[in-house]
Design a protein around this motif. Structure first.
Motif, PDB file in Angstrom:
ATOM      1  N   ASP A 120       0.832  -1.210   0.000  1.00 20.08           N
ATOM      2  CA  ASP A 120       0.000   0.000   0.000  1.00 20.08           C
ATOM      3  C   ASP A 120       0.862   1.255   0.000  1.00 20.08           C
ATOM      4  O   ASP A 120       0.561   2.238  -0.700  1.00 20.08           O
ATOM      5  N   TRP A 121       1.942   1.230   0.778  1.00 22.38           N
ATOM      6  CA  TRP A 121       2.854   2.382   0.823  1.00 22.38           C
ATOM      7  C   TRP A 121       3.475   2.628  -0.544  1.00 22.38           C
ATOM      8  O   TRP A 121       3.509   3.771  -1.024  1.00 22.38           O
ATOM      9  N   PHE A 122       3.956   1.562  -1.195  1.00 19.87           N
ATOM     10  CA  PHE A 122       4.630   1.731  -2.478  1.00 19.87           C
ATOM     11  C   PHE A 122       3.659   2.237  -3.537  1.00 19.87           C
ATOM     12  O   PHE A 122       3.996   3.149  -4.314  1.00 19.87           O
ATOM     13  N   VAL A 123       2.469   1.670  -3.578  1.00 16.72           N
ATOM     14  CA  VAL A 123       1.483   2.121  -4.563  1.00 16.72           C
ATOM     15  C   VAL A 123       1.106   3.574  -4.314  1.00 16.72           C
ATOM     16  O   VAL A 123       1.037   4.384  -5.251  1.00 16.72           O
ATOM     17  N   THR A 124       0.883   3.939  -3.074  1.00 18.62           N
ATOM     18  CA  THR A 124       0.494   5.317  -2.754  1.00 18.62           C
ATOM     19  C   THR A 124       1.540   6.319  -3.222  1.00 18.62           C
ATOM     20  O   THR A 124       1.209   7.354  -3.822  1.00 18.62           O
ATOM     21  N   HIS A 125       2.812   5.999  -2.976  1.00 21.50           N
ATOM     22  CA  HIS A 125       3.867   6.984  -3.236  1.00 21.50           C
ATOM     23  C   HIS A 125       4.539   6.847  -4.597  1.00 21.50           C
ATOM     24  O   HIS A 125       5.103   7.833  -5.099  1.00 21.50           O
ATOM     25  N   HIS A 126       4.508   5.642  -5.191  1.00 18.76           N
ATOM     26  CA  HIS A 126       5.292   5.440  -6.414  1.00 18.76           C
ATOM     27  C   HIS A 126       4.504   4.856  -7.584  1.00 18.76           C
ATOM     28  O   HIS A 126       5.029   4.825  -8.698  1.00 18.76           O
ATOM     29  N   ALA A 127       3.278   4.416  -7.355  1.00 21.32           N
ATOM     30  CA  ALA A 127       2.462   3.889  -8.453  1.00 21.32           C
ATOM     31  C   ALA A 127       0.989   4.163  -8.179  1.00 21.32           C
ATOM     32  O   ALA A 127       0.170   3.231  -8.170  1.00 21.32           O
ATOM     33  N   PRO A 128       0.616   5.419  -7.951  1.00 21.84           N
ATOM     34  CA  PRO A 128      -0.777   5.721  -7.547  1.00 21.84           C
ATOM     35  C   PRO A 128      -1.806   5.294  -8.584  1.00 21.84           C
ATOM     36  O   PRO A 128      -2.961   5.041  -8.232  1.00 21.84           O
ATOM     37  N   GLU A 129      -1.389   5.201  -9.853  1.00 20.86           N
ATOM     38  CA  GLU A 129      -2.344   4.797 -10.888  1.00 20.86           C
ATOM     39  C   GLU A 129      -2.801   3.356 -10.709  1.00 20.86           C
ATOM     40  O   GLU A 129      -3.822   2.942 -11.278  1.00 20.86           O
ATOM     41  N   CYS A 130      -2.055   2.568  -9.919  1.00 16.69           N
ATOM     42  CA  CYS A 130      -2.429   1.168  -9.694  1.00 16.69           C
ATOM     43  C   CYS A 130      -3.464   1.013  -8.582  1.00 16.69           C
ATOM     44  O   CYS A 130      -4.083  -0.052  -8.449  1.00 16.69           O
TER      45      CYS A 130
END
Length: 486
Positions: free
Chosen positions: A203-213
């Motif tokens: 969740d952290w990685f998606v929020t900060h580095h892949a929000p489109e996912c």
């Protein structure tokens, strides 16, 4: 005077909590000195040209001081090394300093060689001057070539002795990237069945580095497809410039598709698809031609790590979830093939797209391999072969075969082929002997060759003032070897 007053440190990774890292101070270098700084990397950070002379910058980037807002920590991860599960790894000689706001978005800074951490695994946590120079120069050279990469801000050195194959002196290189998260971070929590931590990391990685996912029907599938395609783009770029990473373990694979961890890397001189740049790689797992397949294998390991985040309440759900993740990994194949062919079209100066372009490119590479033609110089001379083919012909044993290929190639070239090719085929790359020259001078206290090479490598598509920088390697370069200690 405080160094660089007003820096805003966000340190988002630190918010994940102690499951993900150990906070600890660096073990500073005794009596440190500056070795090199990268003006281009400082510009990326938005720092002034004189940043290194301010306050206690030397102390901070030697591990002897902490600027306000820095939060030193070493992260934990696991991974597959040479295809074998290696268990818990982590930042054994790297220390994350923090994440700072910049004109180019948040960027993380990391010291490499700042002493032991809980993840050093009986190692000393140090880096030596030799390997630090190689990483510094190649990080910045790759950026100038347009290859996605971590960056290098500076090197500090010390007379502190460090044992590798011989006694060398210690150094610290400061690395910069939007994130240093690796495939191995996800593998660690999946393997140890720490599913809450795995979910938090995801969740952290998606929020900060892949929000489109985040809003995708299945975010883990969307992220894996994104990482697969970024990795395909990266490896295609490596192959197109003759770059060999040398140790493509899953813990050395970036979730952002960056070139990460410059150890036993090398740019090929004589073209050989089976070239092995890492002397420690006795089975050739990471040979040049195998890099795409290894990246694909590593992505499957990442898929396995993401599987617990998918619906797996029943055997049927688990099977279907696995299939959807594998389908995401499969996107690597088409993306790599497309990217590689596009790069070869640019290197050959082709006009438009034709069905036989792949064959034309493959046939040229076969001719190069048969003659052990120098990778960089051959493509550079091909760039001018429409007007003067003789310098190119000097690199081939079977000149009749080359002439036959040139006859097929000429009608396919674009009207502006030469300038396009010169912009796709570098004149200068960081060959081992160029790095070695800077290393030998630095060992005697002369760092001027590092600075000179950095300037040359910052303009890789220009003809260098010193023709030797773009020449064939000298005979003594054949004896140079790099290994996992490099």
């Amino acid at each position: 005077m405080k160094p660089l007053d007003g820096l805003a440190w966000t340190n988002r990774f630190a918010a994940l909590g102690p499951d993900f890292f150990t906070e600890l101070p660096a073990q500073g270098l005794p009596d440190p000195h500056w070795v090199a700084q990268s003006p281009a990397c400082a510009t990326l950070l938005g720092w002034p040209a004189d940043w290194a002379s301010r306050g206690d910058a030397l102390a901070a980037f030697s591990g002897n001081a902490v600027w306000p807002g820095m939060q030193p920590l070493a992260s934990v991860y696991s991974g597959h090394q040479f295809g074998v599960w290696a268990g818990q790894l982590g930042d054994g000689r790297a220390l994350w300093l923090g994440e700072v706001d910049t004109p180019n978005g948040p960027l993380e800074l990391q010291l490499k060689g700042a002493g032991m951490t809980p993840y050093s695994r009986r190692a000393d946590g140090r880096a030596v001057l030799r390997s630090s120079i190689r990483e510094f120069l190649c990080s910045e050279a790759m950026a100038a070539l347009g290859v996605p990469t971590t960056r290098a801000l500076c090197i500090t050195g010390s007379r502190l002795p460090v044992r590798r194959e011989t006694i060398e002196t210690a150094a610290v290189v400061t690395r910069v990237a939007p994130s240093f998260v690796r495939f191995g971070h996800f593998e660690h929590f999946a393997h140890h069945q720490q599913l809450d931590a795995l979910r938090r990391l995801f969740d952290w990685f998606v929020t900060h580095h892949a929000p489109e996912c985040a809003d995708a029907a299945e975010p883990p599938v969307a992220l894996l497809k994104k990482v697969s395609e970024q990795t395909a783009d990266l490896v295609a770029h490596w192959q197109a410039i003759g770059f060999c990473h040398g140790v493509m373990n899953t813990d050395n694979m970036s979730m952002l598709g960056l070139t990460l961890d410059y150890g036993p890397f090398g740019f090929m001189d004589a073209f050989d698809p089976g070239h092995i740049c890492n002397h420690s790689d006795d089975r050739g797992r990471y040979a040049y031609a195998r890099q795409p397949a290894v990246a694909f294998w590593n992505l499957h390991a990442l898929a396995q790590a993401l599987l617990p985040l998918m619906p797996i309440a029943t055997d049927e759900e688990a099977e279907a979830s696995g299939e959807r993740l594998i389908e995401a990994v499969e996107s690597f194949r088409d993306r790599f093939a497309s990217q590689m062919l596009g790069r070869m079209r640019a290197k050959l100066g082709l006009d438009g797209e034709h069905a036989d372009d792949q064959t034309l490119a493959d046939d040229f590479l076969k001719l190069m391999a048969a003659s052990s033609a120098d990778f960089t110089i051959t493509f550079r001379r091909l760039s001018r072969a429409l007007t003067d083919p003789e310098p190119l012909r000097d690199h081939f044993i079977d000149r009749d075969a080359l002439d036959a290929w040139l006859a097929r190639w000429r009608p396919r070239t674009a009207p502006d082929a030469e300038p396009r090719m010169l912009a796709a085929n570098p004149a200068v790359v960081l060959r081992n002997h160029l790095a070695e020259g800077a290393i030998r001078a630095a060992a005697q206290g002369d760092f001027s060759e590092i600075e000179r090479l950095l300037k040359v490598l910052s303009r890789p598509f220009d003809e260098p003032e010193n023709p030797g920088d773009a020449a064939l390697p000298p005979d003594w370069a054949q004896s140079l070897e790099v290994s996992c200690s490099s």
